[in-house]
Design a protein around this motif. Sequence first.
Motif, PDB file in Angstrom:
ATOM      1  N   ALA A  75       0.803  -1.270   0.185  1.00 53.02           N
ATOM      2  CA  ALA A  75       0.155  -0.025   0.015  1.00 53.02           C
ATOM      3  C   ALA A  75       0.921   1.249   0.018  1.00 53.02           C
ATOM      4  CB  ALA A  75      -0.982  -0.066   1.217  1.00 53.02           C
ATOM      5  N   CYS A  76       2.005   1.174   0.760  1.00 52.99           N
ATOM      6  CA  CYS A  76       2.782   2.359   0.797  1.00 52.99           C
ATOM      7  C   CYS A  76       3.477   2.591  -0.449  1.00 52.99           C
ATOM      8  CB  CYS A  76       3.954   2.115   1.830  1.00 52.99           C
ATOM      9  SG  CYS A  76       3.425   2.284   3.508  1.00 52.99           S
ATOM     10  N   GLU A  77       3.695   1.343  -1.222  1.00 50.32           N
ATOM     11  CA  GLU A  77       4.127   1.689  -2.492  1.00 50.32           C
ATOM     12  C   GLU A  77       3.364   2.354  -3.757  1.00 50.32           C
ATOM     13  OE1 GLU A  77       6.094  -1.032  -6.310  1.00 50.32           O
ATOM     14  OE2 GLU A  77       5.175  -2.025  -4.576  1.00 50.32           O
ATOM     15  N   GLU A  78       2.178   2.177  -3.071  1.00 43.98           N
ATOM     16  CA  GLU A  78       1.323   2.810  -4.295  1.00 43.98           C
ATOM     17  C   GLU A  78       1.021   4.354  -3.931  1.00 43.98           C
ATOM     18  OE1 GLU A  78       0.019   1.761  -7.064  1.00 43.98           O
ATOM     19  OE2 GLU A  78       1.282  -0.165  -6.881  1.00 43.98           O
ATOM     20  N   THR A  79       0.927   4.448  -2.396  1.00 47.05           N
ATOM     21  CA  THR A  79       0.930   6.082  -2.050  1.00 47.05           C
ATOM     22  C   THR A  79       2.263   6.897  -2.491  1.00 47.05           C
ATOM     23  OG1 THR A  79       1.525   5.416   0.119  1.00 47.05           O
ATOM     24  CG2 THR A  79      -0.785   5.505  -0.312  1.00 47.05           C
ATOM     25  N   GLY A  80       3.264   6.097  -2.459  1.00 51.69           N
ATOM     26  CA  GLY A  80       4.582   6.708  -2.848  1.00 51.69           C
ATOM     27  C   GLY A  80       4.788   7.130  -4.223  1.00 51.69           C
ATOM     28  N   ARG A  81       4.113   6.243  -5.004  1.00 48.51           N
ATOM     29  CA  ARG A  81       3.932   6.290  -6.510  1.00 48.51           C
ATOM     30  C   ARG A  81       3.278   7.683  -6.842  1.00 48.51           C
ATOM     31  NH1 ARG A  81       3.727   3.336 -11.346  1.00 48.51           N
ATOM     32  NH2 ARG A  81       2.236   3.901 -12.859  1.00 48.51           N
ATOM     33  N   ALA A  82       1.966   8.103  -6.064  1.00 41.81           N
ATOM     34  CA  ALA A  82       1.334   9.190  -6.343  1.00 41.81           C
ATOM     35  C   ALA A  82       1.807  10.429  -5.437  1.00 41.81           C
ATOM     36  CB  ALA A  82      -0.122   8.672  -5.959  1.00 41.81           C
ATOM     37  N   ASP A 251      12.095  -2.282  11.650  1.00 41.56           N
ATOM     38  CA  ASP A 251      12.142  -3.192  10.685  1.00 41.56           C
ATOM     39  C   ASP A 251      10.982  -2.938   9.633  1.00 41.56           C
ATOM     40  OD1 ASP A 251      14.270  -4.558  11.876  1.00 41.56           O
ATOM     41  OD2 ASP A 251      13.279  -6.017  12.523  1.00 41.56           O
ATOM     42  N   THR A 252       9.572  -2.955  10.260  1.00 46.95           N
ATOM     43  CA  THR A 252       8.434  -2.573   9.201  1.00 46.95           C
ATOM     44  C   THR A 252       8.450  -1.326   8.925  1.00 46.95           C
ATOM     45  OG1 THR A 252       7.212  -4.313  10.930  1.00 46.95           O
ATOM     46  CG2 THR A 252       5.999  -2.487   9.665  1.00 46.95           C
ATOM     47  N   ALA A 253       8.950  -0.282   9.581  1.00 48.34           N
ATOM     48  CA  ALA A 253       8.887   1.082   9.177  1.00 48.34           C
ATOM     49  C   ALA A 253       9.884   1.243   7.954  1.00 48.34           C
ATOM     50  CB  ALA A 253       9.376   1.921  10.108  1.00 48.34           C
ATOM     51  N   ALA A 254      11.086   0.663   8.139  1.00 48.36           N
ATOM     52  CA  ALA A 254      11.995   0.500   7.142  1.00 48.36           C
ATOM     53  C   ALA A 254      11.499   0.106   5.759  1.00 48.36           C
ATOM     54  CB  ALA A 254      13.457   0.081   7.204  1.00 48.36           C
ATOM     55  N   ALA A 255      10.737  -1.152   5.986  1.00 49.81           N
ATOM     56  CA  ALA A 255      10.267  -1.821   4.727  1.00 49.81           C
ATOM     57  C   ALA A 255       9.291  -1.068   3.995  1.00 49.81           C
ATOM     58  CB  ALA A 255       9.607  -3.092   5.164  1.00 49.81           C
ATOM     59  N   CYS A 256       8.416  -0.393   4.886  1.00 53.86           N
ATOM     60  CA  CYS A 256       7.404   0.473   4.159  1.00 53.86           C
ATOM     61  C   CYS A 256       8.063   1.739   3.620  1.00 53.86           C
ATOM     62  CB  CYS A 256       6.421   0.891   5.164  1.00 53.86           C
ATOM     63  SG  CYS A 256       5.315  -0.495   5.846  1.00 53.86           S
ATOM     64  N   LEU A 257       9.019   2.244   4.104  1.00 58.43           N
ATOM     65  CA  LEU A 257       9.471   3.420   3.445  1.00 58.43           C
ATOM     66  C   LEU A 257      10.270   3.063   2.431  1.00 58.43           C
ATOM     67  CD1 LEU A 257      10.859   4.944   6.878  1.00 58.43           C
ATOM     68  CD2 LEU A 257       9.458   6.255   5.130  1.00 58.43           C
ATOM     69  N   ALA A 258      10.983   2.097   2.296  1.00 53.92           N
ATOM     70  CA  ALA A 258      11.551   1.531   0.971  1.00 53.92           C
ATOM     71  C   ALA A 258      10.613   1.181  -0.120  1.00 53.92           C
ATOM     72  CB  ALA A 258      12.442   0.265   1.231  1.00 53.92           C
ATOM     73  N   ALA A 259       9.503   0.535   0.391  1.00 56.57           N
ATOM     74  CA  ALA A 259       8.373   0.405  -0.792  1.00 56.57           C
ATOM     75  C   ALA A 259       7.810   1.756  -1.299  1.00 56.57           C
ATOM     76  CB  ALA A 259       7.263  -0.443  -0.334  1.00 56.57           C
ATOM     77  N   GLU A 260       7.679   2.403  -0.259  1.00 51.12           N
ATOM     78  CA  GLU A 260       7.084   3.805  -0.939  1.00 51.12           C
ATOM     79  C   GLU A 260       8.215   4.528  -1.737  1.00 51.12           C
ATOM     80  OE1 GLU A 260       5.265   7.139   1.857  1.00 51.12           O
ATOM     81  OE2 GLU A 260       7.297   7.410   1.874  1.00 51.12           O
ATOM     82  N   GLY A 263       8.085   3.072  -5.156  1.00 48.82           N
ATOM     83  CA  GLY A 263       7.044   3.552  -5.896  1.00 48.82           C
ATOM     84  C   GLY A 263       7.176   4.674  -6.571  1.00 48.82           C
ATOM     85  N   ALA A 264       7.677   5.863  -5.799  1.00 55.99           N
ATOM     86  CA  ALA A 264       7.819   7.085  -6.333  1.00 55.99           C
ATOM     87  C   ALA A 264       8.794   6.950  -7.427  1.00 55.99           C
ATOM     88  CB  ALA A 264       8.586   8.055  -5.285  1.00 55.99           C
ATOM     89  N   ALA A 265      10.361   6.267  -7.354  1.00 60.53           N
ATOM     90  CA  ALA A 265      11.153   6.135  -8.230  1.00 60.53           C
ATOM     91  C   ALA A 265      10.858   5.562  -9.467  1.00 60.53           C
ATOM     92  CB  ALA A 265      12.445   5.244  -7.643  1.00 60.53           C
ATOM     93  N   GLY A 266       9.783   4.151  -9.241  1.00 59.33           N
ATOM     94  CA  GLY A 266       9.254   3.785 -10.523  1.00 59.33           C
ATOM     95  C   GLY A 266       8.209   4.803 -11.365  1.00 59.33           C
ATOM     96  N   ARG A 267       7.301   5.666 -10.748  1.00 56.55           N
ATOM     97  CA  ARG A 267       6.704   6.512 -11.235  1.00 56.55           C
ATOM     98  C   ARG A 267       7.420   7.810 -11.996  1.00 56.55           C
ATOM     99  NH1 ARG A 267       3.199   7.633 -14.822  1.00 56.55           N
ATOM    100  NH2 ARG A 267       1.859   9.232 -14.516  1.00 56.55           N
ATOM    101  N   VAL A 268       8.383   8.266 -11.445  1.00 60.93           N
ATOM    102  CA  VAL A 268       9.082   9.133 -11.970  1.00 60.93           C
ATOM    103  C   VAL A 268       9.939   8.735 -13.470  1.00 60.93           C
ATOM    104  CG1 VAL A 268      11.087   9.088 -10.526  1.00 60.93           C
ATOM    105  CG2 VAL A 268      10.441  11.251 -11.705  1.00 60.93           C
ATOM    106  N   LEU A 269      10.429   7.581 -13.129  1.00 59.27           N
ATOM    107  CA  LEU A 269      11.035   6.842 -14.408  1.00 59.27           C
ATOM    108  C   LEU A 269      10.173   6.647 -15.522  1.00 59.27           C
ATOM    109  CD1 LEU A 269      13.862   5.844 -15.235  1.00 59.27           C
ATOM    110  CD2 LEU A 269      13.196   3.619 -14.323  1.00 59.27           C
ATOM    111  N   GLU A 270       8.972   6.235 -15.150  1.00 57.65           N
ATOM    112  CA  GLU A 270       7.800   5.870 -16.259  1.00 57.65           C
ATOM    113  C   GLU A 270       7.700   7.211 -16.943  1.00 57.65           C
ATOM    114  OE1 GLU A 270       4.512   4.282 -14.485  1.00 57.65           O
ATOM    115  OE2 GLU A 270       5.408   2.511 -13.998  1.00 57.65           O
TER     116      GLU A 270
END
Length: 408
Positions: A75-82, A251-260, A263-270
């Motif tokens: 979910a954080c990956e998608e919110t980071g993407r946007a 551990d959980t916070a780092a994983a969520c931040l990394a996914a976020e 998501g942002a990196a993938g979107r700006v690259l697209e």
Amino acid sequence: MDARFTDEQDEIRRTLRELLGKRCRPEELRAAVDTPAGHDPALWTILAEQLGLPGLALPATYGGVGCTATELALACEETGRALAPTPLLATAVLATPLLLALGTDAQRADLLPRVTSGALTAALAVPGPALTTALALTGHDRRGEWAGGGRAGGVQARRTEDGWQLYGQVDQVLDGHSAGLLVVAAHTGGFARSRVLLFLVRGDAAGLTRARRTALDATRPQGRIQLRYVSAELLGDETVDPLPALARLGDTAAACLAAEAVGAAGRVLERTVEYVGQREQFGRPVGSFQAVKHRLADAYVQVQAARSAAYYAAWAAAAEATDSATVTATATTREETAGALALAQALDALHRAAAEGIQLHGGIGFTWEHEAHLYFKRAAGDELLFGPVHRLRAHAADAAHVFEEAGP
């Protein structure tokens, strides 16, 4: 390890991406960050009521969905993407797990259902520069000296006849200016016998002053909180040390931040690939030049590697939470370092993708009107808050004993 996503996980990603694509376009994003709260309450209500996002990783007992850290990271990956400006990180990733892990039965029953419904947002009040130390991502501080002890921006707690009172100041609290509940780290017991405890403070408590700060990344709103003899409620039992719970939360916070960040990196690259395929120079698309292809290919490889690391860190955090009794000592060390390493790799990938995005967009990429600078500011702001990258990697290396000499 089965690396495939389940149908439920794919549905979470698809539904959230569709919703944010409609409700968090550039114009809505800019309007939201300009509000006093720094986010769109209507969007947060939809995310809570339709998708159950605040309670995604909470048990059904408290109205939650009952998922794991893996689903929360997706979910954080998608919110980071946007670059969605929502209280998800502050509430669901940083504050709510502490309420669940340390709270009394009465506190959980009172607070968690309101968090799940979206009616209550929460924030973890830890001095900004010390957040990664508190979460054991860039160092171990078993005495809690990062809390400041009422000095240097910290908070001091003292017991009174009516309960606890807090005095002090905390800067750089994510969503601290708007959260309905603050989880405040404070020192108690005097200087010689000081220890850190966590306290609950209502957003409307007497003596509490809050103000939104001007941050580099406007999509990541921060607040300064000042407490002047504010009445507070101890989170959980005074005999329980909250520092291990904060370290486990890392551990959980780092994983969520990394996914976020991924998501942002993938979107700006697209967006960059799309632009160079349309923009023409010398009678041909800019993206057809070999030098541009190489730069984007390198950025793509880095983003994909960071995505794999983020997914593994999310899986490791979920596995540690559900099956810690059967994890071997070697696996435990590997999973403890997975979050910090994934976060470091994701921050590097986001910085690279955002920088390439600005450069390859040409003149428009440097303007305030274009969205490229928002991704670059997210990369720079995240490293200031959750890095720096070299400290994340150094601490992970120390935890894994990488540079220790082998015994005889």
